[in-house]
Design a protein around this motif. Structure first.
Motif, mmCIF file in Angstrom:
data_model
loop_
_atom_site.group_PDB
_atom_site.id
_atom_site.type_symbol
_atom_site.label_atom_id
_atom_site.label_comp_id
_atom_site.label_asym_id
_atom_site.label_seq_id
_atom_site.Cartn_x
_atom_site.Cartn_y
_atom_site.Cartn_z
ATOM 1 N N ASN A 254 0.789 -1.215 0.000
ATOM 2 C CA ASN A 254 0.000 0.000 0.000
ATOM 3 C C ASN A 254 0.836 1.287 0.000
ATOM 4 O O ASN A 254 1.742 1.462 0.807
ATOM 5 C CB ASN A 254 -0.845 -0.077 1.283
ATOM 6 C CG ASN A 254 -1.846 1.007 1.373
ATOM 7 O OD1 ASN A 254 -1.605 1.995 2.035
ATOM 8 N ND2 ASN A 254 -2.961 0.857 0.675
ATOM 9 N N ALA A 255 0.494 2.206 -0.894
ATOM 10 C CA ALA A 255 1.231 3.474 -1.001
ATOM 11 C C ALA A 255 1.098 4.329 0.267
ATOM 12 O O ALA A 255 2.063 4.970 0.698
ATOM 13 C CB ALA A 255 0.755 4.261 -2.217
ATOM 14 N N ARG B 296 4.436 7.895 -4.718
ATOM 15 C CA ARG B 296 3.079 7.337 -4.699
ATOM 16 C C ARG B 296 2.668 6.839 -6.077
ATOM 17 O O ARG B 296 2.108 5.749 -6.223
ATOM 18 C CB ARG B 296 2.094 8.402 -4.198
ATOM 19 C CG ARG B 296 0.610 7.998 -4.215
ATOM 20 C CD ARG B 296 -0.263 9.055 -3.559
ATOM 21 N NE ARG B 296 0.096 9.203 -2.155
ATOM 22 C CZ ARG B 296 -0.360 8.426 -1.179
ATOM 23 N NH1 ARG B 296 -1.223 7.463 -1.449
ATOM 24 N NH2 ARG B 296 0.018 8.610 0.064
ATOM 25 N N GLU B 297 2.971 7.638 -7.083
ATOM 26 C CA GLU B 297 2.636 7.283 -8.466
ATOM 27 C C GLU B 297 3.321 5.961 -8.865
ATOM 28 O O GLU B 297 2.688 5.064 -9.427
ATOM 29 C CB GLU B 297 3.124 8.419 -9.369
ATOM 30 C CG GLU B 297 2.682 8.384 -10.796
ATOM 31 C CD GLU B 297 3.245 9.610 -11.538
ATOM 32 O OE1 GLU B 297 2.438 10.476 -11.909
ATOM 33 O OE2 GLU B 297 4.489 9.705 -11.719
ATOM 34 N N GLN B 300 1.764 3.032 -6.949
ATOM 35 C CA GLN B 300 0.423 2.683 -7.433
ATOM 36 C C GLN B 300 0.472 2.032 -8.816
ATOM 37 O O GLN B 300 -0.328 1.163 -9.134
ATOM 38 C CB GLN B 300 -0.480 3.907 -7.396
ATOM 39 C CG GLN B 300 -0.888 4.206 -5.947
ATOM 40 C CD GLN B 300 -1.661 5.496 -5.774
ATOM 41 O OE1 GLN B 300 -1.649 6.350 -6.657
ATOM 42 N NE2 GLN B 300 -2.316 5.651 -4.638
ATOM 43 N N ASN B 303 1.451 -1.426 -8.141
ATOM 44 C CA ASN B 303 0.318 -2.152 -7.541
ATOM 45 C C ASN B 303 -0.560 -2.856 -8.579
ATOM 46 O O ASN B 303 -1.290 -3.781 -8.242
ATOM 47 C CB ASN B 303 -0.575 -1.200 -6.733
ATOM 48 C CG ASN B 303 -0.018 -0.787 -5.386
ATOM 49 O OD1 ASN B 303 -0.508 0.122 -4.754
ATOM 50 N ND2 ASN B 303 1.031 -1.465 -4.918
#
Lengths: 310, 310
Positions: A254-255, B296-297, B300, B303
């Motif tokens: 999870n970010a 974060r980018e 994700q 992910n």
């Protein structure tokens, strides 16, 4: 024991902790705090907590507050909780009186208002949170821990009984906490079947950069590489062997959790990433030169990990 | 069925195959060839094979010869086995006659001497071995496969029943093999509960560079990084969480197997390593700049692997 435990953040770690502390009799009541209303509802439906309450209510009522939120938030939350402890409002459940000695003052728990409450965090980086609380007048009521367990999944749905069994739990800068508070939290982790390891916060952050944080970064990079090149997802699905799945597993992480870990542990993570990139370059050179002897040497050096991991 | 199967190389793959082909009734006799005398003795003691025989003996007696040696050796061994098939000496066990049709010539298996023998390889790279056999007069008796299963352990001790269940098996350049031979080998892998996937050898090597070979390299580099920095092995042992263990697991893999894979699949592996290093550099830059939005980018984006892997 029979403490009232308040868990802030009902995700994988907070939720799993809530589950086992109740099941195994450490907590007679578990209060939960969860910002996300869907997750809060789920936590109650699954039965992770007895009651979902407000943050204020939790901090007021719990004997032990467990801060299980991303470390960026935790760094601000723990001092705030200590402030609230100082401001009073705790109605002791009497649990400490049953197990602890009467000499709180001697042992260092703040003897004034809210004398018996303890807050712990369970975050993956320790230096910033310890620095942020270092000079707090109620620092002794805070125990900074890192239970080293988890999966790549998140949310209350990911909580599972027995998650912590047999794993290590770091106590960071335990000498800054009241011995009695440390003892209670040792009992808490004892109930979760964790092995305590004592370490200063700075060392913790160096070591976890090596044995945890870098693994996540390498997995993220692996997923990015494969997703970038294998436009045909069917091929990845068909061909992914157990080896790939296990190596890329952490890329599902999870970010919200990992962005603050990587920025808080910035210096150590960067240093490890540089070493890692250097090793990849060495490997690349050996492959580029068809240097079988050198590839063999690197693999056999890497094989030494066998002696350490299982 | 009831074939006589000869397995050359009684390691993890050859040994596990021997075990299940016998247990599940595909083979009525399993002959084994193993250069290492300790491993040979172990394979017999464990009961992986009925008889340990010489290479020559195996090639002469087996209906199906499974080449389960490192790919550097296999590239020379498969043409040699086809030469030996051509030179005759096989006393058919009659197994093919029981299951196959009478029209071998029509279906393309060489109808002359040793008409029914088949050799397969189970190696992790396919292009070189297919190139090395492409113009062999008995090419049709060779079926090139890659059962995508395994563990990080090696040797007959690592062999286990059920290793292949539910996994994919690549058939490379199947159109260069006799349809009848392919059919028999499909049956063999059917007994092992594998899903067949048909692919040309070059594509196989590109895809496996992404979903298998790079995972091994990233694990080797991770082990090297950690071993380099964590001089105190006790810390690695104490702190290694499940995440690190699973990410570094492949670093236990055997050099004898992996040196030839990485050099044979040189171009593809190098290309993937370059992409990987680029992704690591992107990640490094984002961390170095405390660029939370970019981290974060990247996370994700990584992910997305969730949708593909389990």
């Amino acid at each position: 024991m029979h403490f009232t435990v308040g868990v802030i953040g009902l995700g994988l770690i907070g939720g799993s902790m809530a589950l086992d502390l109740k099941r195994r009799g450490f907590a007679n009541k578990v209060l939960g705090v969860e910002n996300d209303s869907v997750a809060a509802q789920a936590a109650q439906t699954i039965g992770l907590v007895d009651e979902v309450v407000s943050y204020e209510d939790c901090v007021a009522r719990a004997d032990i507050v467990v801060v299980a939120v991303p470390v960026g938030t935790a760094v601000k939350m723990v001092p705030d909780i200590l402030d609230r402890f100082a401001a009073g409002g705790h109605a002791p459940s009497g649990a400490f009186a049953r197990t602890g000695s009467q000499s709180d003052a001697e042992e260092g728990v703040c003897p004034s208002v809210a004398k018996e409450q303890i807050v712990i965090d369970v975050c993956s980086t320790k230096e910033q949170i310890c620095n942020a609380t270092k000079y707090h007048p109620l620092r002794k009521q805070f125990v900074s821990t890192h239970p080293m367990a988890g999966t790549e999944y998140s949310g209350p749905w990911a909580a599972q009984p027995g998650l912590f069994d047999g794993r290590a739990c770091i106590f960071a800068n335990a000498e800054e906490s009241a011995p009695k508070a440390v003892k209670v939290i040792e009992e808490l982790y004892g109930v979760l079947n964790m092995r305590p390891i004592y370490m200063n916060a700075a060392s913790h952050d160096v070591h976890t950069a090596y044995v945890s944080h870098i693994s996540h970064v390498t997995s993220f990079a692996l997923a990015l590489t494969v997703l970038d090149k294998e436009k045909d997802e069917k091929h990845i699905f068909d061909l992914a062997s157990g080896g790939f799945s296990s190596t890329v597993r952490l890329a599902k992480s999870n970010a919200d959790m990992w962005v603050p870990i990587l920025t808080q542990n910035h210096d150590n993570v960067l240093h490890v990433m540089d070493t890692y990139i250097e090793k990849m370059q060495q490997f690349r050179e050996a492959v580029a030169n068809y240097d079988e002897a050198r590839i063999r040497e690197l693999i056999q050096e890497a094989n030494r990990i066998k002696k350490i991991i299982r």
